[in-house]
Design a protein around this motif. Sequence first.
Motif, PDB file in Angstrom:
ATOM      1  N   ARG A 192     -31.710  -1.828  29.342  1.00 15.48           N
ATOM      2  CA  ARG A 192     -31.221  -3.163  29.006  1.00 15.48           C
ATOM      3  C   ARG A 192     -31.499  -3.385  27.523  1.00 15.48           C
ATOM      4  O   ARG A 192     -32.498  -2.906  26.983  1.00 15.48           O
ATOM      5  CB  ARG A 192     -31.960  -4.234  29.808  1.00 15.48           C
ATOM      6  CG  ARG A 192     -31.859  -4.099  31.304  1.00 15.48           C
ATOM      7  CD  ARG A 192     -32.732  -5.175  31.929  1.00 15.48           C
ATOM      8  NE  ARG A 192     -32.903  -4.981  33.359  1.00 15.48           N
ATOM      9  CZ  ARG A 192     -33.790  -5.654  34.081  1.00 15.48           C
ATOM     10  NH1 ARG A 192     -34.591  -6.539  33.497  1.00 15.48           N
ATOM     11  NH2 ARG A 192     -33.893  -5.426  35.371  1.00 15.48           N
ATOM     12  N   GLY A 193     -30.630  -4.144  26.902  1.00 15.63           N
ATOM     13  CA  GLY A 193     -30.890  -4.461  25.507  1.00 15.63           C
ATOM     14  C   GLY A 193     -32.024  -5.461  25.389  1.00 15.63           C
ATOM     15  O   GLY A 193     -32.400  -6.141  26.353  1.00 15.63           O
ATOM     16  N   SER A 194     -32.595  -5.537  24.207  1.00 15.93           N
ATOM     17  CA  SER A 194     -33.719  -6.459  23.999  1.00 15.93           C
ATOM     18  C   SER A 194     -33.304  -7.918  24.120  1.00 15.93           C
ATOM     19  O   SER A 194     -34.142  -8.795  24.334  1.00 15.93           O
ATOM     20  CB  SER A 194     -34.337  -6.205  22.618  1.00 15.93           C
ATOM     21  OG  SER A 194     -33.372  -6.415  21.594  1.00 15.93           O
ATOM     22  N   LEU A 195     -32.013  -8.190  23.982  1.00 17.39           N
ATOM     23  CA  LEU A 195     -31.514  -9.566  24.082  1.00 17.39           C
ATOM     24  C   LEU A 195     -30.792  -9.836  25.394  1.00 17.39           C
ATOM     25  O   LEU A 195     -30.260 -10.932  25.592  1.00 17.39           O
ATOM     26  CB  LEU A 195     -30.566  -9.865  22.905  1.00 17.39           C
ATOM     27  CG  LEU A 195     -31.180  -9.735  21.513  1.00 17.39           C
ATOM     28  CD1 LEU A 195     -30.131  -9.994  20.449  1.00 17.39           C
ATOM     29  CD2 LEU A 195     -32.347 -10.699  21.356  1.00 17.39           C
ATOM     30  N   GLY A 196     -30.742  -8.864  26.269  1.00 16.19           N
ATOM     31  CA  GLY A 196     -30.045  -9.061  27.544  1.00 16.19           C
ATOM     32  C   GLY A 196     -29.657  -7.740  28.152  1.00 16.19           C
ATOM     33  O   GLY A 196     -30.228  -6.693  27.847  1.00 16.19           O
ATOM     34  N   GLY A 197     -28.608  -7.786  29.016  1.00 13.98           N
ATOM     35  CA  GLY A 197     -28.147  -6.570  29.660  1.00 13.98           C
ATOM     36  C   GLY A 197     -27.415  -5.647  28.698  1.00 13.98           C
ATOM     37  O   GLY A 197     -27.122  -6.008  27.555  1.00 13.98           O
ATOM     38  N   ASN A 198     -27.127  -4.440  29.177  1.00 11.92           N
ATOM     39  CA  ASN A 198     -26.418  -3.437  28.380  1.00 11.92           C
ATOM     40  C   ASN A 198     -24.943  -3.833  28.292  1.00 11.92           C
ATOM     41  O   ASN A 198     -24.286  -4.057  29.308  1.00 11.92           O
ATOM     42  CB  ASN A 198     -26.577  -2.068  29.034  1.00 11.92           C
ATOM     43  CG  ASN A 198     -26.154  -0.940  28.130  1.00 11.92           C
ATOM     44  OD1 ASN A 198     -25.036  -0.900  27.649  1.00 11.92           O
ATOM     45  ND2 ASN A 198     -27.075  -0.001  27.916  1.00 11.92           N
ATOM     46  N   THR A 199     -24.418  -3.924  27.072  1.00 13.90           N
ATOM     47  CA  THR A 199     -23.022  -4.299  26.861  1.00 13.90           C
ATOM     48  C   THR A 199     -22.348  -3.286  25.959  1.00 13.90           C
ATOM     49  O   THR A 199     -22.990  -2.668  25.102  1.00 13.90           O
ATOM     50  CB  THR A 199     -22.916  -5.699  26.205  1.00 13.90           C
ATOM     51  OG1 THR A 199     -23.613  -5.673  24.965  1.00 13.90           O
ATOM     52  CG2 THR A 199     -23.510  -6.759  27.101  1.00 13.90           C
ATOM     53  N   GLY A 200     -21.044  -3.109  26.166  1.00 14.70           N
ATOM     54  CA  GLY A 200     -20.317  -2.155  25.333  1.00 14.70           C
ATOM     55  C   GLY A 200     -18.818  -2.330  25.466  1.00 14.70           C
ATOM     56  O   GLY A 200     -18.321  -2.896  26.449  1.00 14.70           O
ATOM     57  N   ALA A 201     -18.106  -1.829  24.476  1.00 18.20           N
ATOM     58  CA  ALA A 201     -16.641  -1.819  24.481  1.00 18.20           C
ATOM     59  C   ALA A 201     -16.172  -0.376  24.324  1.00 18.20           C
ATOM     60  O   ALA A 201     -16.854   0.455  23.711  1.00 18.20           O
ATOM     61  CB  ALA A 201     -16.101  -2.691  23.346  1.00 18.20           C
ATOM     62  N   PHE A 202     -15.008  -0.047  24.899  1.00 21.09           N
ATOM     63  CA  PHE A 202     -14.499   1.323  24.819  1.00 21.09           C
ATOM     64  C   PHE A 202     -12.986   1.310  24.587  1.00 21.09           C
ATOM     65  O   PHE A 202     -12.280   0.380  24.975  1.00 21.09           O
ATOM     66  CB  PHE A 202     -14.837   2.115  26.090  1.00 21.09           C
ATOM     67  CG  PHE A 202     -14.171   1.569  27.335  1.00 21.09           C
ATOM     68  CD1 PHE A 202     -12.886   1.953  27.692  1.00 21.09           C
ATOM     69  CD2 PHE A 202     -14.836   0.659  28.144  1.00 21.09           C
ATOM     70  CE1 PHE A 202     -12.283   1.458  28.830  1.00 21.09           C
ATOM     71  CE2 PHE A 202     -14.243   0.161  29.279  1.00 21.09           C
ATOM     72  CZ  PHE A 202     -12.967   0.552  29.632  1.00 21.09           C
ATOM     73  N   TYR A 203     -12.515   2.409  23.954  1.00 21.10           N
ATOM     74  CA  TYR A 203     -11.083   2.644  23.733  1.00 21.10           C
ATOM     75  C   TYR A 203     -10.832   4.114  24.046  1.00 21.10           C
ATOM     76  O   TYR A 203     -11.548   4.992  23.547  1.00 21.10           O
ATOM     77  CB  TYR A 203     -10.695   2.341  22.283  1.00 21.10           C
ATOM     78  CG  TYR A 203     -10.889   0.897  21.892  1.00 21.10           C
ATOM     79  CD1 TYR A 203      -9.813   0.021  21.857  1.00 21.10           C
ATOM     80  CD2 TYR A 203     -12.155   0.420  21.551  1.00 21.10           C
ATOM     81  CE1 TYR A 203      -9.987  -1.315  21.489  1.00 21.10           C
ATOM     82  CE2 TYR A 203     -12.340  -0.905  21.192  1.00 21.10           C
ATOM     83  CZ  TYR A 203     -11.264  -1.769  21.164  1.00 21.10           C
ATOM     84  OH  TYR A 203     -11.439  -3.077  20.805  1.00 21.10           O
ATOM     85  N   ILE A 204      -9.804   4.392  24.860  1.00 24.45           N
ATOM     86  CA  ILE A 204      -9.524   5.766  25.285  1.00 24.45           C
ATOM     87  C   ILE A 204      -8.182   6.193  24.702  1.00 24.45           C
ATOM     88  O   ILE A 204      -7.146   5.529  24.909  1.00 24.45           O
ATOM     89  CB  ILE A 204      -9.509   5.873  26.827  1.00 24.45           C
ATOM     90  CG1 ILE A 204     -10.857   5.432  27.406  1.00 24.45           C
ATOM     91  CG2 ILE A 204      -9.180   7.301  27.260  1.00 24.45           C
ATOM     92  CD1 ILE A 204     -10.909   5.407  28.910  1.00 24.45           C
ATOM     93  N   TYR A 205      -8.188   7.351  23.988  1.00 20.16           N
ATOM     94  CA  TYR A 205      -6.991   7.865  23.331  1.00 20.16           C
ATOM     95  C   TYR A 205      -6.701   9.280  23.830  1.00 20.16           C
ATOM     96  O   TYR A 205      -7.611  10.045  24.166  1.00 20.16           O
ATOM     97  CB  TYR A 205      -7.178   7.920  21.807  1.00 20.16           C
ATOM     98  CG  TYR A 205      -7.404   6.571  21.162  1.00 20.16           C
ATOM     99  CD1 TYR A 205      -6.337   5.835  20.669  1.00 20.16           C
ATOM    100  CD2 TYR A 205      -8.696   6.054  21.035  1.00 20.16           C
ATOM    101  CE1 TYR A 205      -6.544   4.599  20.049  1.00 20.16           C
ATOM    102  CE2 TYR A 205      -8.909   4.826  20.427  1.00 20.16           C
ATOM    103  CZ  TYR A 205      -7.825   4.096  19.946  1.00 20.16           C
ATOM    104  OH  TYR A 205      -8.040   2.877  19.346  1.00 20.16           O
ATOM    105  N   ASP A 206      -5.395   9.624  23.854  1.00 20.17           N
ATOM    106  CA  ASP A 206      -5.029  11.010  24.145  1.00 20.17           C
ATOM    107  C   ASP A 206      -4.968  11.795  22.837  1.00 20.17           C
ATOM    108  O   ASP A 206      -5.268  11.266  21.745  1.00 20.17           O
ATOM    109  CB  ASP A 206      -3.709  11.085  24.925  1.00 20.17           C
ATOM    110  CG  ASP A 206      -2.522  10.521  24.140  1.00 20.17           C
ATOM    111  OD1 ASP A 206      -2.674  10.272  22.912  1.00 20.17           O
ATOM    112  OD2 ASP A 206      -1.451  10.318  24.737  1.00 20.17           O
ATOM    113  N   THR A 207      -4.563  13.066  22.938  1.00 19.85           N
ATOM    114  CA  THR A 207      -4.566  13.931  21.745  1.00 19.85           C
ATOM    115  C   THR A 207      -3.526  13.506  20.726  1.00 19.85           C
ATOM    116  O   THR A 207      -3.639  13.857  19.545  1.00 19.85           O
ATOM    117  CB  THR A 207      -4.302  15.388  22.168  1.00 19.85           C
ATOM    118  OG1 THR A 207      -3.107  15.446  22.962  1.00 19.85           O
ATOM    119  CG2 THR A 207      -5.464  15.941  22.936  1.00 19.85           C
TER     120      THR A 207
END
Length: 233
Positions: A192-207
Amino acid sequence: MKQILVVMMMFFAVNSYSQTEFSSKFKGIPPLDTGIKTKKAVAAPVAQPDIVAPNILKKPETKFQSTNFKIGDPDPISMTITNDFINPGDEVRDKMNKKIDKSLVNNGLKEDTSYLNLKDLDFGVIRTKSRSLVIRVRDYGAIDGDLIKATLIHDYKGTVLANNLFLDSNFKDIKMDLQEGLNYLELEALNRGSLGGNTGAFYIYDTDGNLLLSDLWNNFDKGVKSKFTFVKE
């Protein structure tokens, strides 16, 4: 003298008549024979009830006593669990504990975990003809030390693509080669992060650089995963 003889004769006459009258035995008068013969009274046989074997396959009838039940009245017989026997002090205790927990969280003395996401999040199926993919990830909120692990699973075998990957404001790339058929990707929150839960953003690309999917995960508890399924056509 003449009178004496008369008296004596009367005495002998009476005495003789009384002896004749009362010396013989009494005989009853026999009943008149009418020729009708009577039968002795015989008690009527008492009818015995037939003995019937019980049918064990037949469900017994249930008879309910009539009641004056009205809508809104409590059910006299209920299997529902009620709070009739709960200690009233328990409710007061629970309220006090909640107030104490809230006060500790507000003063930074305790971490608030009520908002944490405790279940894995599935982002569905992505079909592609690309031989490989690039997953770009970063922390989309405040930078508070979020760490993740990326694992590729194919044919029931797991390959770690990145471990203890630190998320900050900059994108970090995870390259993934695809095999024929089904390929599974898991992004696991390692803390967990120090300020709360684990957060993240993602982007998926092909070749070819085409964006196949973009999204985010929010307030993951430790061990919770973002899951993806890729089908190489």
